[in-house]
Design an enzyme around this catalytic site. Structure first.
Site, PDB file in Angstrom:
ATOM      1  N   ASP A 480       0.789  -1.084   0.087  1.00 43.10           N
ATOM      2  CA  ASP A 480       0.249   0.024  -0.047  1.00 43.10           C
ATOM      3  C   ASP A 480       0.717   1.117  -0.188  1.00 43.10           C
ATOM      4  O   ASP A 480       2.117   1.164   0.283  1.00 43.10           O
ATOM      5  CB  ASP A 480      -0.899   0.097   1.171  1.00 43.10           C
ATOM      6  CG  ASP A 480      -2.172   0.450   0.876  1.00 43.10           C
ATOM      7  OD1 ASP A 480      -2.326   1.429   0.055  1.00 43.10           O
ATOM      8  OD2 ASP A 480      -3.217   0.338   1.741  1.00 43.10           O
ATOM      9  N   ASP A 550     -10.862   2.281  -2.824  1.00 41.66           N
ATOM     10  CA  ASP A 550     -11.153   2.101  -1.712  1.00 41.66           C
ATOM     11  C   ASP A 550     -12.749   2.026  -1.462  1.00 41.66           C
ATOM     12  O   ASP A 550     -13.427   1.924  -0.436  1.00 41.66           O
ATOM     13  CB  ASP A 550     -10.793   3.163  -0.736  1.00 41.66           C
ATOM     14  CG  ASP A 550      -9.301   2.636  -0.177  1.00 41.66           C
ATOM     15  OD1 ASP A 550      -9.114   1.552  -0.246  1.00 41.66           O
ATOM     16  OD2 ASP A 550      -8.526   3.617   0.551  1.00 41.66           O
TER      17      ASP A 550
HETATM   18  C1  GLA Z   1      -5.646   1.842   2.428  1.00 42.57           C
HETATM   19  C2  GLA Z   1      -6.186   0.526   1.591  1.00 42.57           C
HETATM   20  C3  GLA Z   1      -7.371  -0.065   2.200  1.00 42.57           C
HETATM   21  C4  GLA Z   1      -6.881  -0.272   3.555  1.00 42.57           C
HETATM   22  C5  GLA Z   1      -6.013   0.685   4.303  1.00 42.57           C
HETATM   23  C6  GLA Z   1      -5.339   0.604   5.650  1.00 42.57           C
HETATM   24  O1  GLA Z   1      -6.699   2.971   2.123  1.00 42.57           O
HETATM   25  O2  GLA Z   1      -6.528   1.109   0.271  1.00 42.57           O
HETATM   26  O3  GLA Z   1      -7.865  -1.196   1.548  1.00 42.57           O
HETATM   27  O4  GLA Z   1      -5.644  -1.357   3.357  1.00 42.57           O
HETATM   28  O5  GLA Z   1      -5.245   1.579   3.508  1.00 42.57           O
HETATM   29  O6  GLA Z   1      -5.015   1.436   6.294  1.00 42.57           O
END
Ligand code: GLA
Length: 731
Positions: A480, A550
């Site tokens: 990420d 997200d």
């Molecule tokens: C990002 C990702 C989510 C999750 C969060 C965790 O926003 O896209 O899927 O993993 O981080 O903090």
């Protein structure tokens, strides 16, 4: 292998061709390269389309020439420099040691080779000697000795050409590169539109289309990432072009950092397209003997609208970008605990989800954010990649063993490029945090970016991840990146090299990714950046799949997945069924619709399975077993967009097997009306004469009936409906 690249000595013209496309450019008077044609395959070239000579006021002429009809200001070019009379946006801009900005690029030589060379330190499409051929044309600035090598790779069976440029300082003095584009293309045609994929966090890649007007327009990212805000892609297309007809040119940059796609319609209504690394805060010092290699642009052409362009991109990304053992492997159905628990979990709580996942036939459990350091919220611990003992008192392996014992694979979330102020890493190495000396760095999500231009930082990431991966129980990693860059400066570089930081960061990241993905080939890597903030072809070179957004709302996702599919195949994007009311939008959509949207990509769940009703659990079981059946078609079939959600009250797409023996069709309704307008769905990509049977209704029709007549969509009495049809050829 057949010749894909020819050079006509007499006319001084290069011709790159395969069965689908031709790309032609020539060497004009003075040694300047002139663009002639990119489009449908032509057989032969007999000297047409040389740029007409016209005397134009205020468009100056070649140095030392008395010919007033020949100007670089109007010539359709391949890769332009600066300092002469071309006033349009250049591909290359540099400052010489004497302070001047001029660079004149004239033809010096060329070479044709089989295959496709690697681009050092950069992700790029790859091909064998049988699959592609490459033309390298070298241009030279006589005065300074600076050379530019333009690479053109044509693939045997794709309507795509990969272009990049390498600048070498073959002179004896220093130069500072101010802008180095990967490619330039000048087009004569006038009535054109441009499509881009802008967005925001949780709202990525909306297909936006506008008319190209006079002046210069830039689609770009200055965020240190390819970004949610503007994907690294544009299409330039005939105004009349649509999904299935008209000429379309696609431009996709294989790069995950700052990018820029410039479109300039000049005084003669010619359109110049220049694409590459963004020149914002960019300056690269090139000492004598040094070279700079740009990332590459994948240049696509379709004479049958956007769908054909997308299919070429899909094929190229699946076969020539994605690497490793997962390339052709069906991807596991996973459940991720992020929306189920956020930071509030411990081993016992997660085990209940794992138990349920096993029961429902799910194949992998992904432990998301919050398992490391002392992380109970997002203010802390980034950089400390060791298990949080409070949540896992017996260690992480203990939990992973439990997951494996249930027959599931085990995946883990990381955000390796980041550092929290509140972390052991920051206490030990405050100099790892990227910031401008004397200035307070700007937090974003209360976190900071690690300076990946520093070797020690890269080694630290590799060492921390290797320590965990060496234990051998991690099957998948979600990589990420939850903020964009600011305070861009590196303590590892001298003052005059600070303009290199954005790109050196990317080179550092690519080095780390190359090291780790090579060292751990059995791990499936999923890319992520706050959802789809780094959804680009460069990332796909390391990450066979990426988290699309997200935003898991089934309605919003239709628009996001529709736009994403313009370039990227569903096999590289992941989609999960989540709870309602949806956590991002508050919307309530039917379980079936959430399933249908998520099943249209690499499938999974993102909710607390233990909180499902008996009926919902049954629905999950059915979805899981259905997806296992349709998975090869979804992940390896051809994807065709049928109805654009932005243009009506429906969204539709379909998947067709390569041999056209079966097809899956998804039709989504949005808001219902008391007096509905009747609608039809017409399919595409089927074999005209084959008879297909719909698996559930047993209705039969030929491919041509389904494509030309289509069928009525049922009248439904609720919002956000989904219909799925599965057609199989029966003869
Ligand atoms: C990002 C990702 C989510 C999750 C969060 C965790 O926003 O896209 O899927 O993993 O981080 O903090």
């Amino acid at each position: 292998m057949q010749k894909l690249i020819e050079f006509d000595e007499k006319n001084k013209v290069f011709h790159l061709h395969n069965d689908k496309i031709s790309y032609l450019f020539g060497i004009e008077e003075g040694g300047y390269l002139s663009h002639l044609y990119f489009g449908k395959r032509v057989f032969g070239y007999h000297g047409q389309l040389r740029y007409p000579r016209v005397d134009r006021g205020f468009s100056g002429n070649l140095p030392g020439s008395l010919d007033r009809t020949y100007s670089l200001d109007s010539l359709l070019q391949e890769y332009s420099g600066t300092g002469a009379c071309d006033y349009r946006t250049p591909a290359l801009d540099l400052q010489n040691e004497d302070g001047s900005y001029a660079v004149r690029l004239v033809y010096q030589g060329h070479k044709i080779t089989a295959g496709k060379p690697k681009l050092p330190g950069l992700p790029a499409a790859y091909a064998t000697d049988e699959e592609a051929q490459t033309l390298a044309v070298t241009l030279k600035d006589e005065l300074t000795g600076v050379t530019v090598t333009l690479l053109y790779t044509i693939f045997k069976d794709l309507a795509i050409i990969a272009r990049s440029a390498k600048v070498t300082n073959a002179g004896s003095s220093k130069v500072a590169l101010k802008k180095v584009a990967s490619m330039q293309m000048d087009l004569l045609r006038q009535d054109m539109d441009v499509i881009s994929l802008p967005g925001a966090h949780a709202n990525e890649r909306h297909l936006e289309r506008e008319k190209i007007g006079q002046g210069r327009k830039v689609f770009e990212s200055r965020r240190g990432a390819s970004s949610h805000q503007m994907n690294s892609f544009i299409a330039v297309l005939e105004h009349k072009a649509d999904e299935f007809s008209g000429d379309v040119y696609g431009f996709n940059l294989v790069y995950s950092g700052n990018h820029s796609f410039e479109i300039e319609k000049d005084q003669f209504e010619q359109t110049r397209i220049v694409a590459g690394i963004n020149d914002f805060n960019f300056e690269w010092q090139l000492d004598a003997g040094e070279s700079f290699q740009t990332p590459e642009v994948l240049l696509a052409f379709s004479s049958h609208g956007l769908n054909e362009m997308s299919q070429n991109y899909h094929q190229l990304i699946r076969e020539h970008i994605v690497r490793g053992k997962f390339k052709h492997r069906e991807r596991e159905i996973l459940v991720n605990n992020w929306e189920a628990t956020y930071f509030d979990f411990n081993e016992d709580k997660l085990k209940t989800i794992v138990d349920e996942a096993k029961e429902l036939g799910i194949e992998m459990f992904v432990l998301d954010d919050g398992w490391f350091g002392k992380r109970d919220n997002d203010n802390t611990s980034l950089g400390d990649w060791s298990v949080y003992a409070k949540k896992f008192p017996n260690g992480l392996k203990h939990f992973a063993d439990y997951v494996h014992a249930q027959g599931l694979k085990f995946g883990l979330w990381f955000e390796p490029e980041m550092i929290s102020h509140e972390s052991e890493l920051y206490k030990e190495h405050p100099e790892y945090l990227m910031q401008v000396p004397e200035r307070i760095p700007s937090p974003s999500r209360d976190q900071y970016v690690l300076d990946l231009t520093q070797k020690a930082v890269r080694e630290n990431i590799v060492a921390q991840l290797s320590a965990l991966l060496d234990e051998g129980y991690i099957d998948y990693i979600k990589w990420d990146m939850n903020r964009h860059m600011s305070d861009v400066y590196s303590v590892a570089l001298p003052k005059e090299k600070q303009g290199e930081v954005y790109h050196r960061y990317m080179l550092g990241l690519y080095e780390v990714l190359e090291t780790l993905t090579t060292k751990y080939p059995d791990v499936l890597w999923e890319g992520c950046s706050g959802g789809g903030g780094r959804f680009d072809t460069g990332y796909a070179y390391y990450m066979p799949q990426s988290w699309t957004s997200d935003n898991t709302d089934a309605l919003a996702r239709q628009t996001i997945q529709y736009g994403t599919s313009l370039v990227y195949p569903p096999s590289v994007f992941t989609a999960h069924v989540s709870a309602v009311p949806n956590h991002q939008t508050g919307r309530i959509t039917p379980f079936k619709t959430r399933g249908a949207v998520a099943m249209s990509a690499v499938f999974g769940y993102e909710l607390d399975l233990t909180k499902l009703t008996v009926e919902e659990k049954q629905a999950v079981k059915e979805q899981v077993s259905l997806y296992k059946k349709i998975r090869p078609l979804v992940q390896f079939g051809d994807f065709i967009r049928l109805k654009n959600p932005a243009l009506g009250d429906q969204c539709a797409w379909m998947f067709v097997a390569k041999d056209k023996s079966e097809a899956l069709v998804f039709v989504f309704g949005r808001l219902v009306q008391a007096q509905p307008t009747l609608t039809k769905t017409k399919l595409a990509g089927l074999a005209e004469a084959k008879v297909y049977e719909e698996v559930t209704s047993k209705a039969k029709a030929t491919g041509s009936e389904l494509m030309e007549l289509g069928f009525y969509d049922p009248v439904v009495r609720h919002d956000f409906s989904a219909q799925m049809y599965h057609f199989k050829a029966i003869d």
